[in-house]
Write a protein that holds these residues in place. Structure first.
Motif, PDB file in Angstrom:
ATOM      1  N   LEU A  90       0.814  -1.207   0.000  1.00  9.91           N
ATOM      2  CA  LEU A  90       0.000   0.000   0.000  1.00  9.91           C
ATOM      3  C   LEU A  90       0.852   1.263   0.000  1.00  9.91           C
ATOM      4  N   ASP A  91       2.106   1.140   0.437  1.00 13.07           N
ATOM      5  CA  ASP A  91       3.001   2.295   0.424  1.00 13.07           C
ATOM      6  C   ASP A  91       3.262   2.801  -0.992  1.00 13.07           C
ATOM      7  N   LEU A  92       3.070   1.938  -1.982  1.00 15.24           N
ATOM      8  CA  LEU A  92       3.316   2.339  -3.366  1.00 15.24           C
ATOM      9  C   LEU A  92       2.261   3.304  -3.883  1.00 15.24           C
ATOM     10  N   ALA A  93       1.122   3.385  -3.205  1.00 16.74           N
ATOM     11  CA  ALA A  93       0.062   4.283  -3.667  1.00 16.74           C
ATOM     12  C   ALA A  93       0.499   5.737  -3.607  1.00 16.74           C
ATOM     13  N   ARG A  94       1.359   6.074  -2.651  1.00 17.61           N
ATOM     14  CA  ARG A  94       1.785   7.476  -2.521  1.00 17.61           C
ATOM     15  C   ARG A  94       2.604   7.942  -3.723  1.00 17.61           C
ATOM     16  N   PRO A  95       3.721   7.288  -4.057  1.00 17.91           N
ATOM     17  CA  PRO A  95       4.450   7.745  -5.244  1.00 17.91           C
ATOM     18  C   PRO A  95       3.663   7.550  -6.533  1.00 17.91           C
ATOM     19  N   ALA A  96       2.887   6.466  -6.614  1.00 19.19           N
ATOM     20  CA  ALA A  96       2.106   6.218  -7.824  1.00 19.19           C
ATOM     21  C   ALA A  96       1.093   7.334  -8.060  1.00 19.19           C
ATOM     22  N   SER A  97       0.489   7.833  -6.992  1.00 20.68           N
ATOM     23  CA  SER A  97      -0.491   8.912  -7.143  1.00 20.68           C
ATOM     24  C   SER A  97       0.179  10.204  -7.608  1.00 20.68           C
ATOM     25  N   GLN A  98       1.415  10.416  -7.205  1.00 21.34           N
ATOM     26  CA  GLN A  98       2.151  11.593  -7.681  1.00 21.34           C
ATOM     27  C   GLN A  98       2.444  11.483  -9.174  1.00 21.34           C
ATOM     28  N   TRP A  99       2.803  10.288  -9.625  1.00 20.24           N
ATOM     29  CA  TRP A  99       3.027  10.075 -11.066  1.00 20.24           C
ATOM     30  C   TRP A  99       1.723  10.267 -11.827  1.00 20.24           C
ATOM     31  N   LEU A 100       0.627   9.760 -11.259  1.00 20.22           N
ATOM     32  CA  LEU A 100      -0.679   9.904 -11.898  1.00 20.22           C
ATOM     33  C   LEU A 100      -1.090  11.368 -11.989  1.00 20.22           C
ATOM     34  N   HIS A 101      -0.883  12.093 -10.916  1.00 18.26           N
ATOM     35  CA  HIS A 101      -1.266  13.510 -10.907  1.00 18.26           C
ATOM     36  C   HIS A 101      -0.507  14.285 -11.976  1.00 18.26           C
ATOM     37  N   ARG A 102       0.769  13.971 -12.126  1.00 21.04           N
ATOM     38  CA  ARG A 102       1.561  14.637 -13.164  1.00 21.04           C
ATOM     39  C   ARG A 102       1.024  14.292 -14.561  1.00 21.04           C
ATOM     40  N   ALA A 103       0.681  13.016 -14.774  1.00 21.34           N
ATOM     41  CA  ALA A 103       0.156  12.612 -16.083  1.00 21.34           C
ATOM     42  C   ALA A 103      -1.209  13.237 -16.355  1.00 21.34           C
ATOM     43  N   ALA A 104      -1.999  13.453 -15.304  1.00 20.06           N
ATOM     44  CA  ALA A 104      -3.360  13.959 -15.465  1.00 20.06           C
ATOM     45  C   ALA A 104      -3.438  15.459 -15.650  1.00 20.06           C
ATOM     46  N   THR A 105      -2.345  16.167 -15.439  1.00 16.83           N
ATOM     47  CA  THR A 105      -2.369  17.634 -15.461  1.00 16.83           C
ATOM     48  C   THR A 105      -3.068  18.219 -16.688  1.00 16.83           C
ATOM     49  N   PRO A 106      -2.835  17.713 -17.921  1.00 19.43           N
ATOM     50  CA  PRO A 106      -3.514  18.305 -19.075  1.00 19.43           C
ATOM     51  C   PRO A 106      -5.032  18.118 -19.076  1.00 19.43           C
ATOM     52  N   MET A 107      -5.537  17.200 -18.264  1.00 15.13           N
ATOM     53  CA  MET A 107      -6.972  16.895 -18.276  1.00 15.13           C
ATOM     54  C   MET A 107      -7.736  17.543 -17.135  1.00 15.13           C
ATOM     55  N   ILE A 108      -7.054  17.939 -16.084  1.00 16.04           N
ATOM     56  CA  ILE A 108      -7.730  18.353 -14.856  1.00 16.04           C
ATOM     57  C   ILE A 108      -8.510  19.647 -15.054  1.00 16.04           C
ATOM     58  N   GLN A 109      -9.760  19.625 -14.592  1.00 14.42           N
ATOM     59  CA  GLN A 109     -10.636  20.786 -14.623  1.00 14.42           C
ATOM     60  C   GLN A 109     -11.232  20.988 -13.236  1.00 14.42           C
ATOM     61  N   PRO A 110     -11.532  22.240 -12.860  1.00 17.22           N
ATOM     62  CA  PRO A 110     -11.974  22.520 -11.488  1.00 17.22           C
ATOM     63  C   PRO A 110     -13.249  21.806 -11.071  1.00 17.22           C
ATOM     64  N   ASP A 111     -14.139  21.508 -12.017  1.00 17.22           N
ATOM     65  CA  ASP A 111     -15.440  20.946 -11.658  1.00 17.22           C
ATOM     66  C   ASP A 111     -15.447  19.425 -11.608  1.00 17.22           C
ATOM     67  N   MET A 112     -14.303  18.792 -11.797  1.00 13.59           N
ATOM     68  CA  MET A 112     -14.260  17.335 -11.877  1.00 13.59           C
ATOM     69  C   MET A 112     -14.608  16.655 -10.556  1.00 13.59           C
ATOM     70  N   ILE A 113     -15.203  15.475 -10.670  1.00 11.78           N
ATOM     71  CA  ILE A 113     -15.335  14.568  -9.542  1.00 11.78           C
ATOM     72  C   ILE A 113     -14.534  13.319  -9.873  1.00 11.78           C
ATOM     73  N   VAL A 114     -13.733  12.847  -8.935  1.00  9.01           N
ATOM     74  CA  VAL A 114     -12.821  11.728  -9.148  1.00  9.01           C
ATOM     75  C   VAL A 114     -13.423  10.463  -8.533  1.00  9.01           C
ATOM     76  N   ALA A 115     -13.329   9.358  -9.287  1.00  5.36           N
ATOM     77  CA  ALA A 115     -13.880   8.093  -8.796  1.00  5.36           C
ATOM     78  C   ALA A 115     -13.039   6.928  -9.298  1.00  5.36           C
ATOM     79  N   PRO A 116     -12.907   5.883  -8.494  1.00  5.45           N
ATOM     80  CA  PRO A 116     -12.160   4.692  -8.924  1.00  5.45           C
ATOM     81  C   PRO A 116     -13.061   3.700  -9.658  1.00  5.45           C
ATOM     82  N   ILE A 117     -12.437   2.861 -10.456  1.00  4.02           N
ATOM     83  CA  ILE A 117     -13.141   1.691 -10.990  1.00  4.02           C
ATOM     84  C   ILE A 117     -13.371   0.733  -9.820  1.00  4.02           C
TER      85      ILE A 117
END
Length: 240
Positions: free
Chosen positions: A98-125
């Motif tokens: 579970l410790d891998l979720a922290r760095p993985a989420s940082q990589w994900l956030h960087r990849a998601a930057t071009p898509m992020i909009q203020p009104d978004m709601i985030v949800a997992p599969i």
């Protein structure tokens, strides 16, 4: 800071995927970094797979996304699902790392930057309840919670439910993957109103054919979402 320094003296930070010492917590050593295929440069705007050529400022699409209708607007991935990235995903998914979720989420956030909009709601599969009990956690929910916090976005961990146990997608061809996910996902009846008129960012650990994301996106759109974006920790890509 003093306590942190003392802890580092007693327990020097180690690489996420081997025993090598590193300078910071949740880091990769030089060897493991080189063996971790981060996605960079020109990518398909629908699924995030790397494309040849230079960025032009215009959306580009891979062959799969040109031939298969995608019910989402944009998609990105942080890693290619091979080499050390595959080991990271499997350790998070099946190895209780579970410790891998922290760095993985940082990589994900960087990849998601071009898509992020203020009104978004985030949800997992979502996982099926039987698999969730067996695994004890949903790795996609760990990632989505951390990404939403980093991005300052609304998070709904139980936005969706999996109506039936679909089994593993591994070993199925593309058509079989889509057939397996047909009508498998739906909005949680007590959360459905949260997507009305909103842009939904769906997060999962791996994207292969896109069948799971497609099923989730279609359920959100049917529930009144105005648009969908998808984000995967790792993208399976064809060898070229």
């Amino acid at each position: 800071m003093g306590l942190q320094a003392a802890l580092h003296l007693l327990y020097p930070p180690q690489c996420l995927t081997c025993d090598a010492r590193v300078t910071t917590d949740f880091g990769l050593c030089g060897v493991c970094w080189r063996e971790t295929p981060f996605v960079a440069g020109l990518v398909c705007d629908h699924c995030g797979v790397p494309l040849p050529g230079e960025e032009t400022g215009k959306p580009e699409y891979c062959d799969d996304c040109l031939s298969v209708a995608r019910p989402w607007t944009q998609g990105r991935a942080a890693l290619l699902y091979k080499d050390n990235a595959r080991r990271i995903v499997l350790a998070l998914k099946h190895g209780d790392r579970l410790d891998l979720a922290r760095p993985a989420s940082q990589w994900l956030h960087r990849a998601a930057t071009p898509m992020i909009q203020p009104d978004m709601i985030v949800a997992p599969i979502p996982l099926h309840w039987f698999r969730l009990i067996k695994r004890r956690y949903n790795q996609a929910a760990l990632l989505s919670a951390a990404v939403s916090k980093l991005a300052g976005l609304d998070h709904c961990p139980d936005l969706m439910i999996r109506r039936r146990h679909t089994g593993s997608q591994e070993g199925r061809n593309r058509d079989a993957r889509f057939a397996n996910m047909q009508d498998a996902l739906t909005l949680h009846p007590r959360r459905a109103n949260r997507v009305t008129g909103r842009h939904v960012l769906l997060i999962d650990d791996v994207m292969t054919s896109g069948a799971t994301f497609a099923a989730a996106a279609e359920a959100c759109l049917a529930g009144g979402a105005k648009a969908i974006s998808v984000l995967a920790l790792a993208r399976v890509a064809k060898d070229t």
